[in-house]
Design a protein around this motif. Structure first.
Motif, PDB file in Angstrom:
ATOM      1  N   ARG A   1      12.956  56.218  39.503  1.00  0.00           N
ATOM      2  CA  ARG A   1      14.031  55.515  38.786  1.00  0.00           C
ATOM      3  C   ARG A   1      15.172  56.481  38.486  1.00  0.00           C
ATOM      4  N   ASN A   2      16.390  56.023  38.668  1.00  0.00           N
ATOM      5  CA  ASN A   2      17.592  56.836  38.478  1.00  0.00           C
ATOM      6  C   ASN A   2      17.593  58.082  39.373  1.00  0.00           C
ATOM      7  N   LYS A   3      16.910  57.972  40.507  1.00  0.00           N
ATOM      8  CA  LYS A   3      16.795  59.049  41.506  1.00  0.00           C
ATOM      9  C   LYS A   3      16.105  60.304  40.958  1.00  0.00           C
ATOM     10  N   LYS A   4      15.330  60.141  39.902  1.00  0.00           N
ATOM     11  CA  LYS A   4      14.579  61.257  39.336  1.00  0.00           C
ATOM     12  C   LYS A   4      13.325  61.488  40.187  1.00  0.00           C
ATOM     13  N   PRO A   5      13.067  62.739  40.575  1.00  0.00           N
ATOM     14  CA  PRO A   5      11.876  63.007  41.384  1.00  0.00           C
ATOM     15  C   PRO A   5      10.591  62.853  40.574  1.00  0.00           C
ATOM     16  N   PHE A   6       9.544  62.398  41.258  1.00  0.00           N
ATOM     17  CA  PHE A   6       8.221  62.362  40.651  1.00  0.00           C
ATOM     18  C   PHE A   6       7.185  62.608  41.744  1.00  0.00           C
TER      19      PHE A   6
ATOM     20  N   GLY B   1       4.153  55.864  33.640  1.00  0.00           N
ATOM     21  CA  GLY B   1       5.480  55.273  33.505  1.00  0.00           C
ATOM     22  C   GLY B   1       6.443  55.690  34.600  1.00  0.00           C
ATOM     23  N   GLU B   2       5.937  56.297  35.677  1.00  0.00           N
ATOM     24  CA  GLU B   2       6.772  56.712  36.804  1.00  0.00           C
ATOM     25  C   GLU B   2       6.954  55.587  37.819  1.00  0.00           C
ATOM     26  N   MET B   3       6.021  54.627  37.783  1.00  0.00           N
ATOM     27  CA  MET B   3       6.041  53.497  38.710  1.00  0.00           C
ATOM     28  C   MET B   3       5.634  52.236  37.963  1.00  0.00           C
ATOM     29  N   SER B   4       5.883  51.111  38.619  1.00  0.00           N
ATOM     30  CA  SER B   4       5.415  49.807  38.163  1.00  0.00           C
ATOM     31  C   SER B   4       4.456  49.292  39.234  1.00  0.00           C
ATOM     32  N   LEU B   5       3.692  48.279  38.918  1.00  0.00           N
ATOM     33  CA  LEU B   5       2.886  47.668  39.973  1.00  0.00           C
ATOM     34  C   LEU B   5       3.789  47.001  40.997  1.00  0.00           C
ATOM     35  N   VAL B   6       4.893  46.426  40.522  1.00  0.00           N
ATOM     36  CA  VAL B   6       5.838  45.727  41.404  1.00  0.00           C
ATOM     37  C   VAL B   6       7.210  46.374  41.290  1.00  0.00           C
ATOM     38  N   GLY B   7       7.757  46.723  42.439  1.00  0.00           N
ATOM     39  CA  GLY B   7       9.078  47.332  42.491  1.00  0.00           C
ATOM     40  C   GLY B   7       9.342  47.828  43.899  1.00  0.00           C
ATOM     41  N   PRO B   8      10.503  48.389  44.144  1.00  0.00           N
ATOM     42  CA  PRO B   8      10.806  48.932  45.475  1.00  0.00           C
ATOM     43  C   PRO B   8       9.899  50.132  45.762  1.00  0.00           C
ATOM     44  N   ARG B   9       9.368  50.217  46.963  1.00  0.00           N
ATOM     45  CA  ARG B   9       8.520  51.356  47.315  1.00  0.00           C
ATOM     46  C   ARG B   9       9.332  52.641  47.217  1.00  0.00           C
ATOM     47  N   PRO B  10       8.767  53.678  46.595  1.00  0.00           N
ATOM     48  CA  PRO B  10       9.522  54.934  46.459  1.00  0.00           C
ATOM     49  C   PRO B  10       9.637  55.667  47.789  1.00  0.00           C
ATOM     50  N   ASN B  11      10.829  56.088  48.095  1.00  0.00           N
ATOM     51  CA  ASN B  11      11.065  56.792  49.357  1.00  0.00           C
ATOM     52  C   ASN B  11      11.110  58.301  49.144  1.00  0.00           C
ATOM     53  N   LEU B  12      11.183  59.012  50.260  1.00  0.00           N
ATOM     54  CA  LEU B  12      11.315  60.463  50.244  1.00  0.00           C
ATOM     55  C   LEU B  12      12.783  60.832  50.064  1.00  0.00           C
ATOM     56  N   PHE B  13      13.025  62.047  49.575  1.00  0.00           N
ATOM     57  CA  PHE B  13      14.402  62.503  49.401  1.00  0.00           C
ATOM     58  C   PHE B  13      15.101  62.767  50.734  1.00  0.00           C
ATOM     59  N   ASN B  14      14.352  62.925  51.830  1.00  0.00           N
ATOM     60  CA  ASN B  14      14.988  63.178  53.127  1.00  0.00           C
ATOM     61  C   ASN B  14      15.369  61.887  53.870  1.00  0.00           C
TER      62      ASN B  14
ATOM     63  N   TYR C   1      17.920  51.935  42.503  1.00  0.00           N
ATOM     64  CA  TYR C   1      17.303  53.020  41.733  1.00  0.00           C
ATOM     65  C   TYR C   1      17.414  52.815  40.220  1.00  0.00           C
ATOM     66  N   ASP C   2      17.957  51.674  39.803  1.00  0.00           N
ATOM     67  CA  ASP C   2      18.042  51.374  38.373  1.00  0.00           C
ATOM     68  C   ASP C   2      16.703  50.921  37.798  1.00  0.00           C
ATOM     69  N   VAL C   3      15.735  50.646  38.671  1.00  0.00           N
ATOM     70  CA  VAL C   3      14.418  50.166  38.227  1.00  0.00           C
ATOM     71  C   VAL C   3      13.328  51.132  38.688  1.00  0.00           C
ATOM     72  N   LEU C   4      12.162  50.983  38.080  1.00  0.00           N
ATOM     73  CA  LEU C   4      11.027  51.797  38.507  1.00  0.00           C
ATOM     74  C   LEU C   4      10.594  51.408  39.916  1.00  0.00           C
ATOM     75  N   PRO C   5      10.214  52.375  40.726  1.00  0.00           N
ATOM     76  CA  PRO C   5       9.628  52.031  42.020  1.00  0.00           C
ATOM     77  C   PRO C   5       8.264  51.389  41.789  1.00  0.00           C
ATOM     78  N   GLY C   6       7.749  50.725  42.797  1.00  0.00           N
ATOM     79  CA  GLY C   6       6.481  50.022  42.631  1.00  0.00           C
ATOM     80  C   GLY C   6       5.495  50.264  43.755  1.00  0.00           C
ATOM     81  N   ILE C   7       4.282  49.825  43.505  1.00  0.00           N
ATOM     82  CA  ILE C   7       3.222  49.911  44.508  1.00  0.00           C
ATOM     83  C   ILE C   7       3.414  48.823  45.556  1.00  0.00           C
ATOM     84  N   THR C   8       3.876  47.660  45.124  1.00  0.00           N
ATOM     85  CA  THR C   8       4.133  46.566  46.049  1.00  0.00           C
ATOM     86  C   THR C   8       5.361  45.790  45.597  1.00  0.00           C
TER      87      THR C   8
END
Length: 183
Positions: free
Chosen positions: A44-49, A98-111, A125-132
């Motif tokens: 979220r907010n392009k913060k790495p995790f 709190g780094e992810m939600s169950l539902v949200g956009p899949r988190p991508n790599l920085f590259n 990136y305004d929302v938490l990434p999700g598992i699905t």
């Protein structure tokens, strides 16, 4: 409210699935010698995790998006874990933190610069990434950045509690095949 549901579902999921996590970890030790895979992702907010998953590819596989990795990198156990989506279970730790939600956009790599640009432009990136999420149940993966970003935005704009549970149930029932892989 969704954060509370995420936390409780992740907590009880980890508690109930603890035996499965232990068994997969033990088998994974024999499969690759390193059953847990940790990779820096865009949050979220392009913060790495640090995203946590079960390893499905050989240890020496380079760190690229799945659609750029070769299927020959996937181990026999990894193939099973991917088909059953068991490889995703350790991400419940990310959800609890709190780094992810169950539902949200899949988190991508920085590259993945093209995808980052598309998602940035739409506020993904305004929302938490999700598992699905919507893209996963529609088999849209990171190999089509523009379509993925638009689908993520559509999901964000229409996410209700009903859709939240719908995407989880669809994923559990087998919708979505995961990211495409190079042959």
């Amino acid at each position: 409210m969704i954060r509370t549901i995420d936390f409780l579902a992740a907590f009880f999921g980890l508690l109930l699935l603890f035996p499965v996590l232990i068994v997969v970890t033990m088998i994974g030790l024999f499969d690759t010698g390193s059953p847990i895979f940790v990779q820096e992702r865009v949050g979220r907010n392009k913060k790495p995790f640090k995203l946590v998953k079960f390893r499905t590819m050989s240890v020496d596989t380079r760190s690229v998006a799945s659609h750029l990795a070769s299927t020959t990198s996937i181990t026999k156990l990894g193939n099973f874990l991917r088909k059953t989506k068991i490889d995703e279970l350790p991400q419940l730790i990310n959800v609890m933190k709190g780094e992810m939600s169950l539902v949200g956009p899949r988190p991508n790599l920085f590259n993945q610069s093209e995808l980052i640009k598309e998602r940035e432009g739409l506020g993904v990136y305004d929302v938490l990434p999700g598992i699905t999420g919507l893209a996963q149940v529609q088999n849209i993966d990171m190999s089509t950045p523009e379509l993925l970003a638009k689908t993520d935005k559509q999901m964000i704009d229409t996410l209700t509690l009903k859709n939240y549970f719908k995407y989880i149930l669809m994923t559990a029932a087998g919708s979505g095949k995961g990211d495409a892989m190079k042959k």
